[in-house]
Enzyme design. Structure first.
Site, PDB file in Angstrom:
ATOM      1  N   TYR A 261      -5.282  18.918 -10.586  1.00  0.00           N
ATOM      2  CA  TYR A 261      -5.673  17.670  -9.899  1.00  0.00           C
ATOM      3  C   TYR A 261      -6.521  16.808 -10.837  1.00  0.00           C
ATOM      4  O   TYR A 261      -6.281  15.602 -10.974  1.00  0.00           O
ATOM      5  CB  TYR A 261      -6.431  17.985  -8.610  1.00  0.00           C
ATOM      6  CG  TYR A 261      -6.850  16.731  -7.857  1.00  0.00           C
ATOM      7  CD1 TYR A 261      -5.895  15.889  -7.308  1.00  0.00           C
ATOM      8  CD2 TYR A 261      -8.201  16.392  -7.723  1.00  0.00           C
ATOM      9  CE1 TYR A 261      -6.261  14.722  -6.637  1.00  0.00           C
ATOM     10  CE2 TYR A 261      -8.582  15.230  -7.050  1.00  0.00           C
ATOM     11  CZ  TYR A 261      -7.604  14.405  -6.505  1.00  0.00           C
ATOM     12  OH  TYR A 261      -7.972  13.251  -5.851  1.00  0.00           O
TER      13      TYR A 261
ATOM     14  N   LYS B 115      -5.779  12.986 -12.400  1.00  0.00           N
ATOM     15  CA  LYS B 115      -6.645  11.816 -12.207  1.00  0.00           C
ATOM     16  C   LYS B 115      -7.195  11.327 -13.551  1.00  0.00           C
ATOM     17  O   LYS B 115      -7.448  10.138 -13.721  1.00  0.00           O
ATOM     18  CB  LYS B 115      -7.773  12.134 -11.215  1.00  0.00           C
ATOM     19  CG  LYS B 115      -7.278  12.338  -9.771  1.00  0.00           C
ATOM     20  CD  LYS B 115      -6.638  11.070  -9.197  1.00  0.00           C
ATOM     21  CE  LYS B 115      -6.189  11.237  -7.755  1.00  0.00           C
ATOM     22  NZ  LYS B 115      -5.539  10.034  -7.195  1.00  0.00           N
TER      23      LYS B 115
ATOM     24  N   ASP C  92       8.865   8.121  -0.768  1.00  0.00           N
ATOM     25  CA  ASP C  92       8.235   9.261  -1.448  1.00  0.00           C
ATOM     26  C   ASP C  92       8.050   8.848  -2.906  1.00  0.00           C
ATOM     27  O   ASP C  92       9.031   8.719  -3.647  1.00  0.00           O
ATOM     28  CB  ASP C  92       9.165  10.482  -1.324  1.00  0.00           C
ATOM     29  CG  ASP C  92       8.598  11.715  -2.018  1.00  0.00           C
ATOM     30  OD1 ASP C  92       7.657  11.575  -2.831  1.00  0.00           O
ATOM     31  OD2 ASP C  92       9.105  12.814  -1.759  1.00  0.00           O
TER      32      ASP C  92
ATOM     33  N   VAL D  59     -14.358  12.180   0.575  1.00  0.00           N
ATOM     34  CA  VAL D  59     -14.018  11.294   1.697  1.00  0.00           C
ATOM     35  C   VAL D  59     -13.358  12.123   2.796  1.00  0.00           C
ATOM     36  O   VAL D  59     -12.488  12.957   2.520  1.00  0.00           O
ATOM     37  CB  VAL D  59     -13.042  10.170   1.252  1.00  0.00           C
ATOM     38  CG1 VAL D  59     -12.893   9.126   2.350  1.00  0.00           C
ATOM     39  CG2 VAL D  59     -13.479   9.512  -0.054  1.00  0.00           C
TER      40      VAL D  59
ATOM     41  N   ILE E 186       0.852  -1.206   0.000  1.00  0.00           N
ATOM     42  CA  ILE E 186       0.000   0.000   0.000  1.00  0.00           C
ATOM     43  C   ILE E 186       0.881   1.247   0.000  1.00  0.00           C
ATOM     44  O   ILE E 186       1.735   1.408   0.889  1.00  0.00           O
ATOM     45  CB  ILE E 186      -0.923   0.025   1.248  1.00  0.00           C
ATOM     46  CG1 ILE E 186      -1.752  -1.269   1.339  1.00  0.00           C
ATOM     47  CG2 ILE E 186      -1.836   1.247   1.214  1.00  0.00           C
ATOM     48  CD1 ILE E 186      -2.619  -1.373   2.599  1.00  0.00           C
TER      49      ILE E 186
ATOM     50  N   ASN F 121      -2.202   4.141  -3.969  1.00  0.00           N
ATOM     51  CA  ASN F 121      -3.106   5.086  -3.308  1.00  0.00           C
ATOM     52  C   ASN F 121      -2.499   6.461  -3.061  1.00  0.00           C
ATOM     53  O   ASN F 121      -3.220   7.457  -3.024  1.00  0.00           O
ATOM     54  CB  ASN F 121      -3.546   4.439  -1.978  1.00  0.00           C
ATOM     55  CG  ASN F 121      -4.172   5.419  -1.028  1.00  0.00           C
ATOM     56  OD1 ASN F 121      -5.305   5.847  -1.224  1.00  0.00           O
ATOM     57  ND2 ASN F 121      -3.437   5.800   0.022  1.00  0.00           N
TER      58      ASN F 121
HETATM   59  N1  LIG Z   1     -10.367  12.301   0.273  1.00  0.00           N
HETATM   60  C1  LIG Z   1     -11.035  12.437  -0.851  1.00  0.00           C
HETATM   61  O1  LIG Z   1     -12.073  13.123  -0.897  1.00  0.00           O
HETATM   62  C2  LIG Z   1     -10.578  11.704  -2.098  1.00  0.00           C
HETATM   63  C3  LIG Z   1     -11.488  11.627  -3.169  1.00  0.00           C
HETATM   64  C4  LIG Z   1     -11.109  10.974  -4.319  1.00  0.00           C
HETATM   65  C5  LIG Z   1      -9.856  10.409  -4.417  1.00  0.00           C
HETATM   66  N2  LIG Z   1      -8.974  10.506  -3.377  1.00  0.00           N
HETATM   67  C6  LIG Z   1      -7.658   9.890  -3.577  1.00  0.00           C
HETATM   68  O2  LIG Z   1      -7.441   8.922  -2.576  1.00  0.00           O
HETATM   69  C7  LIG Z   1      -6.044   8.783  -2.330  1.00  0.00           C
HETATM   70  C8  LIG Z   1      -5.783   8.834  -0.842  1.00  0.00           C
HETATM   71  O3  LIG Z   1      -6.141  10.098  -0.341  1.00  0.00           O
HETATM   72  P1  LIG Z   1      -6.760  10.339   1.108  1.00  0.00           P
HETATM   73  O4  LIG Z   1      -8.103  10.919   0.928  1.00  0.00           O
HETATM   74  O5  LIG Z   1      -6.589   9.134   1.936  1.00  0.00           O
HETATM   75  O6  LIG Z   1      -5.807  11.527   1.597  1.00  0.00           O
HETATM   76  P2  LIG Z   1      -4.821  11.654   2.863  1.00  0.00           P
HETATM   77  O7  LIG Z   1      -5.535  11.344   4.125  1.00  0.00           O
HETATM   78  O8  LIG Z   1      -4.191  13.000   2.703  1.00  0.00           O
HETATM   79  O9  LIG Z   1      -3.743  10.511   2.584  1.00  0.00           O
HETATM   80  C9  LIG Z   1      -2.853  10.598   1.500  1.00  0.00           C
HETATM   81  C10 LIG Z   1      -1.745   9.590   1.677  1.00  0.00           C
HETATM   82  O10 LIG Z   1      -0.843   9.716   0.570  1.00  0.00           O
HETATM   83  C11 LIG Z   1       0.467   9.866   1.074  1.00  0.00           C
HETATM   84  N3  LIG Z   1       1.287  10.655   0.165  1.00  0.00           N
HETATM   85  C12 LIG Z   1       1.069  11.895  -0.316  1.00  0.00           C
HETATM   86  N4  LIG Z   1       2.101  12.261  -1.101  1.00  0.00           N
HETATM   87  C13 LIG Z   1       2.975  11.231  -1.103  1.00  0.00           C
HETATM   88  C14 LIG Z   1       4.223  10.992  -1.732  1.00  0.00           C
HETATM   89  N5  LIG Z   1       4.825  11.917  -2.503  1.00  0.00           N
HETATM   90  N6  LIG Z   1       4.838   9.812  -1.529  1.00  0.00           N
HETATM   91  C15 LIG Z   1       4.263   8.870  -0.747  1.00  0.00           C
HETATM   92  N7  LIG Z   1       3.094   9.026  -0.125  1.00  0.00           N
HETATM   93  C16 LIG Z   1       2.465  10.199  -0.318  1.00  0.00           C
HETATM   94  C17 LIG Z   1       0.340  10.503   2.450  1.00  0.00           C
HETATM   95  O11 LIG Z   1       1.400  10.085   3.285  1.00  0.00           O
HETATM   96  P3  LIG Z   1       2.668  10.965   3.691  1.00  0.00           P
HETATM   97  O12 LIG Z   1       2.217  12.386   3.820  1.00  0.00           O
HETATM   98  O13 LIG Z   1       3.096  10.352   5.006  1.00  0.00           O
HETATM   99  O14 LIG Z   1       3.657  10.725   2.602  1.00  0.00           O
HETATM  100  C18 LIG Z   1      -0.944   9.838   2.949  1.00  0.00           C
HETATM  101  O15 LIG Z   1      -0.659   8.602   3.550  1.00  0.00           O
HETATM  102  C19 LIG Z   1      -5.375   9.884  -3.149  1.00  0.00           C
HETATM  103  O16 LIG Z   1      -4.864   9.331  -4.341  1.00  0.00           O
HETATM  104  C20 LIG Z   1      -6.494  10.862  -3.454  1.00  0.00           C
HETATM  105  O17 LIG Z   1      -6.278  11.570  -4.640  1.00  0.00           O
HETATM  106  C21 LIG Z   1      -9.322  11.132  -2.220  1.00  0.00           C
END
Ligand SMILES: NC(=O)c1ccc[n+]([C@@H]2O[C@H](COP(=O)([O-])OP(=O)(O)OC[C@H]3O[C@@H](n4cnc5c(N)ncnc54)[C@H](OP(=O)(O)O)[C@@H]3O)[C@@H](O)[C@H]2O)c1
Length: 269
Positions: free
Chosen positions: A168, A172, A75, A201, A18, A102
């Site tokens: 963004y 996507k 990263d 989310v 993951i 993810n």
């Molecule tokens: N929340 C929403 O409404 C939503 C809706 C549609 C899609 N998504 C997608 O779902 C996925 C997860 O997002 P989330 O909602 O769970 O957001 P989140 O709570 O901000 O989690 C994002 C995760 O990605 C990691 N991350 C960010 N940049 C990174 C990098 N350069 N290298 C490695 N890890 C990285 C962060 O970890 P670190 O900061 O520790 O690296 C964190 O664990 C994303 O792809 C997002 O686009 C989210």
């Protein structure tokens, strides 16, 4: 949650990798896999914040004595770090069965002409270039064993662009194009290509988008009954625990108050 009588058996012994497991959907997915497989699996948890991964590992190991968890600081926007990660993967964890691709983020709401180059690079390097690099590294292994699941975290933004979201949405939508081609290229294999497109989310996503401004982030989602990270985690585990002949290829998963990115019902106080 129960995923059907055979799901636990299907997940048992698998190695799940993951990205972005330190928060939100990635973290919830790690917990959900552990629970669905009753701890009988291996998890590789990666993100930039290693301390968060290590605390999740401790929590999982306390609850599931047989689980094997490897945490790695990674990263995904750094291609040499991805290369090193795969090169140094311990043998015990190297036979990956499922990739939850993810890690991702949005930065800001600037309109075109005012978008910072740093934000643009960050979104493309993480959401597109890093995501693709993870797939490129794993695909030879999946092809060799003629199995493996790749779960791509798309978004409602994979289908619809909105003002202030040009980059963004572009990332996507690029990911959706890549994923669709990959699925077509994989039809002569048993590799499953799964794209999940969540609506709103409740995670750290908006906080990150507002550069840590939690007040602005809260305001954006005010009155919206968002999905929880667990809701998406349940879907990911459900999709990857179907019989191998079944691919839930693409799915838009919205909270009931949302019909598209720009059609959201807000409760007034
Ligand atoms: N929340 C929403 O409404 C939503 C809706 C549609 C899609 N998504 C997608 O779902 C996925 C997860 O997002 P989330 O909602 O769970 O957001 P989140 O709570 O901000 O989690 C994002 C995760 O990605 C990691 N991350 C960010 N940049 C990174 C990098 N350069 N290298 C490695 N890890 C990285 C962060 O970890 P670190 O900061 O520790 O690296 C964190 O664990 C994303 O792809 C997002 O686009 C989210």
């Amino acid at each position: 949650m129960s995923y059907g009588s055979k799901a636990t058996g299907r997940l048992a012994g698998k190695t799940i990798l993951i990205t972005g497991a330190s928060a939100g959907i990635g973290e919830a997915t790690a917990i959900e896999y552990a629970s669905a497989a009753k701890g009988e699996l291996k998890l590789i948890l990666t993100a930039r914040r290693l301390e968060k991964l290590d605390s999740l590992k401790s929590k999982l190991e306390a609850e599931f004595p047989n689980i094997k968890v490897l945490t790695v600081k990674l990263d995904v926007s750094d291609l040499s770090a991805i290369e090193k990660f795969f090169k140094e993967l311990p043998k015990e964890f190297s036979d990956v069965d499922v990739l939850i691709n993810n890690a991702g983020l949005a930065k800001g709401f600037a309109n075109v002409g005012e978008i910072s180059q740093n934000d643009l690079d960050c979104m493309f390097n993480t959401n597109v270039i890093g995501n693709i690099a993870m797939v490129q590294h794993l695909l030879p292994l999946f092809k060799k064993k003629n199995s493996g699941d790749i779960v791509q975290l798309g978004s409602v933004a994979s289908r619809e662009s909105y003002p202030g979201g040009a980059i963004y949405c572009a990332t996507k939508q690029a990911l959706r194009a890549f994923t669709s081609a990959l699925r077509k290229e994989s039809i002569n294999t048993k590799i499953r290509i799964i794209e999940i497109q969540p609506g709103s989310v409740d995670t750290e996503f908006s906080d990150v988008r507002f550069y840590g401004d939690k007040v602005a982030s809260k305001k954006l989602n005010e009155g919206i009954e968002q999905l929880s990270a667990d809701d998406i985690a349940e879907m990911i585990v459900f999709f990857t625990s179907r019989k191998q002949n079944t691919v839930v290829a693409e799915s838009l998963i919205l909270p009931t108050c949302q019909a598209s990115r720009s059609h959201t019902y807000r409760h007034s106080k």
